[in-house]
Design a protein around this motif. Sequence first.
Motif, PDB file in Angstrom:
ATOM      1  N   HIS A 114      47.376  36.434  46.929  1.00  0.00           N
ATOM      2  CA  HIS A 114      46.679  37.718  46.973  1.00  0.00           C
ATOM      3  C   HIS A 114      46.327  38.274  45.589  1.00  0.00           C
ATOM      4  O   HIS A 114      45.463  39.150  45.506  1.00  0.00           O
ATOM      5  N   THR A 115      46.970  37.822  44.524  1.00  0.00           N
ATOM      6  CA  THR A 115      46.613  38.287  43.182  1.00  0.00           C
ATOM      7  C   THR A 115      45.160  37.926  42.909  1.00  0.00           C
ATOM      8  O   THR A 115      44.733  36.789  43.139  1.00  0.00           O
ATOM      9  N   VAL A 116      44.387  38.890  42.413  1.00  0.00           N
ATOM     10  CA  VAL A 116      42.954  38.659  42.232  1.00  0.00           C
ATOM     11  C   VAL A 116      42.696  37.450  41.329  1.00  0.00           C
ATOM     12  O   VAL A 116      43.269  37.323  40.247  1.00  0.00           O
ATOM     13  N   GLY A 117      41.854  36.533  41.807  1.00  0.00           N
ATOM     14  CA  GLY A 117      41.500  35.336  41.044  1.00  0.00           C
ATOM     15  C   GLY A 117      42.456  34.175  41.179  1.00  0.00           C
ATOM     16  O   GLY A 117      42.191  33.107  40.615  1.00  0.00           O
ATOM     17  N   VAL A 118      43.560  34.331  41.883  1.00  0.00           N
ATOM     18  CA  VAL A 118      44.548  33.262  41.959  1.00  0.00           C
ATOM     19  C   VAL A 118      44.002  32.107  42.790  1.00  0.00           C
ATOM     20  O   VAL A 118      43.325  32.301  43.800  1.00  0.00           O
ATOM     21  N   ALA A 119      44.263  30.886  42.328  1.00  0.00           N
ATOM     22  CA  ALA A 119      43.800  29.681  43.027  1.00  0.00           C
ATOM     23  C   ALA A 119      44.505  28.477  42.434  1.00  0.00           C
ATOM     24  O   ALA A 119      45.130  28.556  41.367  1.00  0.00           O
ATOM     25  N   ARG A 120      44.384  27.344  43.129  1.00  0.00           N
ATOM     26  CA  ARG A 120      44.857  26.074  42.579  1.00  0.00           C
ATOM     27  C   ARG A 120      43.831  25.630  41.551  1.00  0.00           C
ATOM     28  O   ARG A 120      42.709  25.247  41.877  1.00  0.00           O
ATOM     29  N   GLN A 121      44.190  25.689  40.264  1.00  0.00           N
ATOM     30  CA  GLN A 121      43.262  25.360  39.188  1.00  0.00           C
ATOM     31  C   GLN A 121      44.051  24.932  37.952  1.00  0.00           C
ATOM     32  O   GLN A 121      45.245  25.200  37.836  1.00  0.00           O
ATOM     33  N   ASP A 162      33.842  34.726  49.115  1.00  0.00           N
ATOM     34  CA  ASP A 162      34.572  35.414  50.183  1.00  0.00           C
ATOM     35  C   ASP A 162      34.511  36.919  49.928  1.00  0.00           C
ATOM     36  O   ASP A 162      35.358  37.491  49.237  1.00  0.00           O
ATOM     37  N   SER A 163      33.505  37.582  50.492  1.00  0.00           N
ATOM     38  CA  SER A 163      33.299  39.011  50.234  1.00  0.00           C
ATOM     39  C   SER A 163      34.470  39.854  50.726  1.00  0.00           C
ATOM     40  O   SER A 163      34.836  40.856  50.098  1.00  0.00           O
ATOM     41  N   GLN A 164      35.072  39.468  51.850  1.00  0.00           N
ATOM     42  CA  GLN A 164      36.208  40.225  52.369  1.00  0.00           C
ATOM     43  C   GLN A 164      37.395  40.145  51.415  1.00  0.00           C
ATOM     44  O   GLN A 164      38.089  41.138  51.172  1.00  0.00           O
ATOM     45  N   ARG A 165      37.628  38.975  50.864  1.00  0.00           N
ATOM     46  CA  ARG A 165      38.740  38.803  49.925  1.00  0.00           C
ATOM     47  C   ARG A 165      38.511  39.621  48.660  1.00  0.00           C
ATOM     48  O   ARG A 165      39.434  40.255  48.138  1.00  0.00           O
ATOM     49  N   LEU A 166      37.268  39.629  48.174  1.00  0.00           N
ATOM     50  CA  LEU A 166      36.944  40.419  46.988  1.00  0.00           C
ATOM     51  C   LEU A 166      37.157  41.901  47.266  1.00  0.00           C
ATOM     52  O   LEU A 166      37.737  42.621  46.445  1.00  0.00           O
ATOM     53  N   ARG A 167      36.699  42.359  48.427  1.00  0.00           N
ATOM     54  CA  ARG A 167      36.827  43.770  48.782  1.00  0.00           C
ATOM     55  C   ARG A 167      38.287  44.166  48.910  1.00  0.00           C
ATOM     56  O   ARG A 167      38.707  45.224  48.441  1.00  0.00           O
ATOM     57  N   SER A 168      39.092  43.307  49.522  1.00  0.00           N
ATOM     58  CA  SER A 168      40.518  43.606  49.704  1.00  0.00           C
ATOM     59  C   SER A 168      41.251  43.688  48.369  1.00  0.00           C
ATOM     60  O   SER A 168      42.208  44.451  48.221  1.00  0.00           O
ATOM     61  N   ALA A 169      40.793  42.908  47.377  1.00  0.00           N
ATOM     62  CA  ALA A 169      41.435  42.912  46.060  1.00  0.00           C
ATOM     63  C   ALA A 169      40.883  43.976  45.123  1.00  0.00           C
ATOM     64  O   ALA A 169      41.342  44.102  43.985  1.00  0.00           O
ATOM     65  N   GLY A 170      39.871  44.728  45.591  1.00  0.00           N
ATOM     66  CA  GLY A 170      39.305  45.787  44.769  1.00  0.00           C
ATOM     67  C   GLY A 170      38.329  45.311  43.709  1.00  0.00           C
ATOM     68  O   GLY A 170      38.068  46.021  42.733  1.00  0.00           O
ATOM     69  N   VAL A 171      37.767  44.125  43.886  1.00  0.00           N
ATOM     70  CA  VAL A 171      36.787  43.609  42.933  1.00  0.00           C
ATOM     71  C   VAL A 171      35.455  44.308  43.173  1.00  0.00           C
ATOM     72  O   VAL A 171      35.003  44.391  44.328  1.00  0.00           O
ATOM     73  N   PRO A 172      34.779  44.824  42.135  1.00  0.00           N
ATOM     74  CA  PRO A 172      33.481  45.488  42.332  1.00  0.00           C
ATOM     75  C   PRO A 172      32.481  44.582  43.037  1.00  0.00           C
ATOM     76  O   PRO A 172      32.464  43.364  42.841  1.00  0.00           O
ATOM     77  N   ALA A 173      31.640  45.187  43.854  1.00  0.00           N
ATOM     78  CA  ALA A 173      30.710  44.419  44.685  1.00  0.00           C
ATOM     79  C   ALA A 173      29.689  43.637  43.867  1.00  0.00           C
ATOM     80  O   ALA A 173      29.155  42.633  44.339  1.00  0.00           O
ATOM     81  N   ASP A 174      29.400  44.080  42.639  1.00  0.00           N
ATOM     82  CA  ASP A 174      28.368  43.407  41.842  1.00  0.00           C
ATOM     83  C   ASP A 174      28.913  42.242  41.015  1.00  0.00           C
ATOM     84  O   ASP A 174      28.166  41.621  40.257  1.00  0.00           O
ATOM     85  N   VAL A 175      30.181  41.922  41.146  1.00  0.00           N
ATOM     86  CA  VAL A 175      30.773  40.815  40.387  1.00  0.00           C
ATOM     87  C   VAL A 175      30.525  39.504  41.123  1.00  0.00           C
ATOM     88  O   VAL A 175      30.881  39.360  42.285  1.00  0.00           O
ATOM     89  N   GLY A 176      29.874  38.551  40.446  1.00  0.00           N
ATOM     90  CA  GLY A 176      29.621  37.242  41.021  1.00  0.00           C
ATOM     91  C   GLY A 176      30.316  36.154  40.229  1.00  0.00           C
ATOM     92  O   GLY A 176      31.111  36.425  39.329  1.00  0.00           O
ATOM     93  N   PHE A 177      30.000  34.914  40.570  1.00  0.00           N
ATOM     94  CA  PHE A 177      30.645  33.802  39.889  1.00  0.00           C
ATOM     95  C   PHE A 177      30.082  33.626  38.480  1.00  0.00           C
ATOM     96  O   PHE A 177      28.871  33.687  38.266  1.00  0.00           O
ATOM     97  N   SER A 178      30.960  33.413  37.515  1.00  0.00           N
ATOM     98  CA  SER A 178      30.587  33.081  36.139  1.00  0.00           C
ATOM     99  C   SER A 178      31.513  31.993  35.642  1.00  0.00           C
ATOM    100  O   SER A 178      32.722  32.036  35.897  1.00  0.00           O
TER     101      SER A 178
END
Length: 222
Positions: A114-121, A162-178
Amino acid sequence: MAAATTLAAQRWPHLLNELTATVIGPNLARPETRTTARDVLAALLGPLTRKNCWTPAEHAGHPAPYRIQHLLNWARLDVTAVAACLRGYVIRCLGSDDVVLVADETGDAKKGAHTVGVARQYTGTSGKIDNCQVAVYLAYTTPDAHALIDRRLYLPRSWTKDSQRLRSAGVPADVGFSTKPELATQMIAAALEHAPGAWVAGDEVYGRDPDLRAYLEEHRTG
């Protein structure tokens, strides 16, 4: 050497007060929150073996961690404005001659999902693919000193799709992949406005990126 060390020990609380007043203070509305921010910085700079909300609170003489938890979780803070103030403060202190901007990333291992941005990387922190959060940082270096002046959180495609995941984590709607080099370019562009003669350094992730190299060549940056 002892005299210089003693002088530095006498000056650093005043420098911390100046930093809090000029960089963080203007971006926090309440004086109590500004005081807590100073306490947190002092604790982070102190010789604490563990640094969570409890240990800085004890270091500052607070009876409980609630003030620090409020600062970290609920206090309203424009982090972009703080980064701009920090950048200006560092440039004033270190100067704008013989500057190298260094871009690099680091990872923080995490247990959950659930931590914003967390993934297997991949993260250089552990030297392997791990469940972690990765951020790109920019350091401002001169022959005498260096300091971090900016940061960007890396969001993998599994997040930005995953727009729902971004919204749940409080990520601004205009943030995309970079990509990481794109995040570095954003920070470099902001820093070059104030230190136009700086050089740029980074490892192969950044040095081999054609868009970042093209940007630097376009702006005649070494």
